[in-house]
Design an enzyme around this catalytic site. Structure first.
Site, PDB file in Angstrom:
ATOM      1  N   SER A 154       9.843  -9.121  -8.070  1.00 26.00           N
ATOM      2  CA  SER A 154       9.396  -7.933  -7.271  1.00 26.00           C
ATOM      3  C   SER A 154      10.508  -6.857  -7.767  1.00 26.00           C
ATOM      4  CB  SER A 154       9.248  -8.357  -6.129  1.00 26.00           C
ATOM      5  OG  SER A 154       9.269  -7.066  -5.081  1.00 26.00           O
TER       6      SER A 154
ATOM      7  N   TYR B 268      12.657 -12.548   2.296  1.00 28.06           N
ATOM      8  CA  TYR B 268      11.701 -12.576   1.242  1.00 28.06           C
ATOM      9  C   TYR B 268      12.223 -12.001   0.129  1.00 28.06           C
ATOM     10  CZ  TYR B 268       8.242 -10.670  -1.743  1.00 28.06           C
ATOM     11  OH  TYR B 268       7.583 -10.123  -2.887  1.00 28.06           O
TER      12      TYR B 268
ATOM     13  N   LYS C  71      13.469 -13.890  -3.920  1.00 24.12           N
ATOM     14  CA  LYS C  71      13.021 -13.350  -5.221  1.00 24.12           C
ATOM     15  C   LYS C  71      14.431 -13.408  -6.145  1.00 24.12           C
ATOM     16  CE  LYS C  71       8.685 -13.459  -4.841  1.00 24.12           C
ATOM     17  NZ  LYS C  71       8.009 -14.157  -5.524  1.00 24.12           N
TER      18      LYS C  71
HETATM   19  C1  UD1 Z   1       6.154  -4.159   0.528  1.00 23.43           C
HETATM   20  C2  UD1 Z   1       7.548  -5.018   0.780  1.00 23.43           C
HETATM   21  C3  UD1 Z   1       7.804  -5.560  -0.670  1.00 23.43           C
HETATM   22  C4  UD1 Z   1       6.846  -6.383  -1.272  1.00 23.43           C
HETATM   23  C5  UD1 Z   1       5.290  -5.583  -1.414  1.00 23.43           C
HETATM   24  C6  UD1 Z   1       4.441  -6.489  -1.702  1.00 23.43           C
HETATM   25  C7  UD1 Z   1       8.553  -3.987   2.603  1.00 23.43           C
HETATM   26  C8  UD1 Z   1       9.663  -3.225   2.828  1.00 23.43           C
HETATM   27  N1  UD1 Z   1       8.425  -4.227   1.224  1.00 23.43           N
HETATM   28  O1  UD1 Z   1       6.559  -3.196  -0.401  1.00 23.43           O
HETATM   29  O2  UD1 Z   1       9.171  -6.261  -0.469  1.00 23.43           O
HETATM   30  O3  UD1 Z   1       7.105  -6.790  -2.570  1.00 23.43           O
HETATM   31  O4  UD1 Z   1       5.255  -4.906  -0.014  1.00 23.43           O
HETATM   32  O5  UD1 Z   1       3.120  -5.708  -2.201  1.00 23.43           O
HETATM   33  O6  UD1 Z   1       7.800  -4.474   3.535  1.00 23.43           O
HETATM   34  N2  UD1 Z   1       2.859   2.212   4.524  1.00 23.43           N
HETATM   35  C9  UD1 Z   1       2.224   3.106   5.541  1.00 23.43           C
HETATM   36  N3  UD1 Z   1       1.226   2.525   6.506  1.00 23.43           N
HETATM   37  C10 UD1 Z   1       0.998   1.227   6.331  1.00 23.43           C
HETATM   38  C11 UD1 Z   1       1.641   0.606   5.204  1.00 23.43           C
HETATM   39  C12 UD1 Z   1       2.444   1.101   4.597  1.00 23.43           C
HETATM   40  O7  UD1 Z   1       2.575   4.278   5.680  1.00 23.43           O
HETATM   41  O8  UD1 Z   1       0.226   0.753   7.239  1.00 23.43           O
HETATM   42  C13 UD1 Z   1       3.619   3.043   3.744  1.00 23.43           C
HETATM   43  C14 UD1 Z   1       4.899   2.485   3.578  1.00 23.43           C
HETATM   44  O9  UD1 Z   1       6.085   2.935   4.352  1.00 23.43           O
HETATM   45  C15 UD1 Z   1       5.346   2.628   2.195  1.00 23.43           C
HETATM   46  C16 UD1 Z   1       4.205   2.532   1.397  1.00 23.43           C
HETATM   47  O10 UD1 Z   1       3.152   2.846   2.572  1.00 23.43           O
HETATM   48  O11 UD1 Z   1       6.013   3.537   1.700  1.00 23.43           O
HETATM   49  C17 UD1 Z   1       3.705   1.358   0.827  1.00 23.43           C
HETATM   50  O12 UD1 Z   1       3.790   0.096   1.773  1.00 23.43           O
HETATM   51  P1  UD1 Z   1       3.603  -1.319   1.330  1.00 23.43           P
HETATM   52  O13 UD1 Z   1       2.266  -1.423   0.600  1.00 23.43           O
HETATM   53  O14 UD1 Z   1       3.593  -2.127   2.548  1.00 23.43           O
HETATM   54  O15 UD1 Z   1       4.435  -1.599   0.159  1.00 23.43           O
HETATM   55  P2  UD1 Z   1       6.123  -1.645  -0.019  1.00 23.43           P
HETATM   56  O16 UD1 Z   1       6.595  -1.319   1.261  1.00 23.43           O
HETATM   57  O17 UD1 Z   1       6.478  -0.703  -1.153  1.00 23.43           O
END
Ligand code: UD1
Length: 338
Positions: A125, A150, A154
């Site tokens: 990842s 997690y 990795k």
């Molecule tokens: C997350 C994990 C990462 C993992 C990946 C798997 C964290 C900190 N990181 O990545 O380790 O490999 O998922 O797919 O959890 N967001 C919102 N509202 C939401 C959900 C997300 O605003 O309800 C935003 C988050 O702040 C982020 C972006 O959307 O900026 C993407 O979030 P997400 O899909 O959870 O992925 P990551 O955080 O990049």
């Protein structure tokens, strides 16, 4: 050629099984169904016309892993997806994450270590880079201290593979994914999050279908053009295809190092608001959302430099954000209509 796919009924695993079968590989899936269902097999059959062998097996049972590889002693490669992946859950239950993500890896590698030919593809990842200093992130960017158990699994997983490759016939490719989204264009397989989705795109589609009241945007005061976090969203089918290419590279002995690392992303960074607006434009639906406090552990920005995968693997993401979101939305509508 026979390939073992652990976690082969999961989101990325199932799409990879499809691409492997499309390329003529014989696939044996290992899955413990902890975060997937056996019905995913029907989706794979609907797309490829071929039913892969499926063994419901928990890789934490060492003797079962030994028995499996005794029965399948003609394997040309292993693609190892099986792992837990919820960041928040891993903070609350670290030992279960270390057990599930590392013991299982060790047991599989212990069986491969006995072989003369051992090709191994590992699901890693971009989380290993943490908040990289410069964008886009290439494979030489420093691996930073993990922010969760997690993420640590990795990093440690990559180290375990590197160490064993030095003293065995194991050749490996570590694939560092950015943010996988979307569904197969046939809409026969897709993402099936259990419980409340933690990831952005499944949360968006579940909100749009009425399963969630409102999307929470985690923070709008990041140092980015619109204040929301930037990520590199890659279509799961593009990601799946990269696994087949990586495996073929090992089988054909084209790798130049025992362990090679590739970023898998599109190279394009999109902010949370851009993803929301892309969804609204594509679906014609207004998405209820509100800005809330930032989520602990979130980094500001992460998108890939994909030059290495482009030039060495000859792989490039072909599908864009709109196509990925479109497929995710069609999949959500199909799943809820069932
Ligand atoms: C997350 C994990 C990462 C993992 C990946 C798997 C964290 C900190 N990181 O990545 O380790 O490999 O998922 O797919 O959890 N967001 C919102 N509202 C939401 C959900 C997300 O605003 O309800 C935003 C988050 O702040 C982020 C972006 O959307 O900026 C993407 O979030 P997400 O899909 O959870 O992925 P990551 O955080 O990049």
């Amino acid at each position: 050629m026979k390939v073992v796919v652990t976690g082969g009924l999961g989101f990325i695993g199932s799409h990879t099984v499809v691409e492997l079968q499309n390329e003529g590989f014989e696939v044996v899936i290992i899955d413990n169904l902890s975060n997937s269902t056996a019905e995913v097999l029907d989706g794979i059959v609907a797309i490829t016309g071929v039913k892969p062998i499926f063994e419901k097996l928990d890789l934490r049972e060492k003797s079962a892993v030994q028995d499996f590889f005794k029965r399948h002693n003609d394997v040309h490669g292993v693609i190892h997806f099986a792992a837990s992946k919820a960041v928040g859950e891993s903070v609350g239950n670290p030992l279960s994450y270390y057990e599930n993500n590392l013991n299982t890896l060790i047991y599989v590698l212990q069986e491969l270590e006995k072989k003369e030919v051992a090709n191994f593809i590992f699901s890693s990842s971009c989380t290993v880079y943490g908040q990289a200093e410069t964008m886009p992130i290439n494979e030489n960017s420093a691996v930073q201290e993990a922010m969760s158990p997690y993420g640590n699994t990795k990093q440690i997983g990559e180290e375990i593979i590197t160490d064993i490759s030095k003293v065995s016939a194991i050749n490996a490719i570590l694939l560092r994914y950015f943010n996988p989204i979307g569904a197969h264009h046939s809409i026969n397989i897709g993402e099936l999050p259990t419980g409340v989705p933690q990831n952005l795109v499944p949360f968006i589609t579940q909100t749009a279908i009425g399963l969630r009241q409102e999307l929470m945007v985690y923070g709008d005061d990041y140092p980015t053009p619109d204040g929301t976090c930037i990520r590199d969203y890659i279509h799961v089918v593009d990601l799946a295809k990269a696994h087949v290419i990586a495996l073929q590279r090992l089988i054909n002995k084209n790798n130049v190092e025992k362990v090679e690392v590739f970023n898998l992303g599109t190279g394009v960074g999109s902010s949370v608001l851009e993803v929301i607006h892309a969804f609204e434009k594509m679906s014609g639906k207004k998405l209820p959302y509100k800005i809330v406090a930032s989520r602990e552990g979130d980094i500001t920005s992460a998108y890939a430099n994909t030059d290495k995968a482009n030039t060495i693997l000859g792989w490039k993401a072909a599908l864009n954000l709109e196509e990925a979101i479109d497929s995710a939305w069609k999949w959500e509508q199909k799943v809820r209509a069932l």
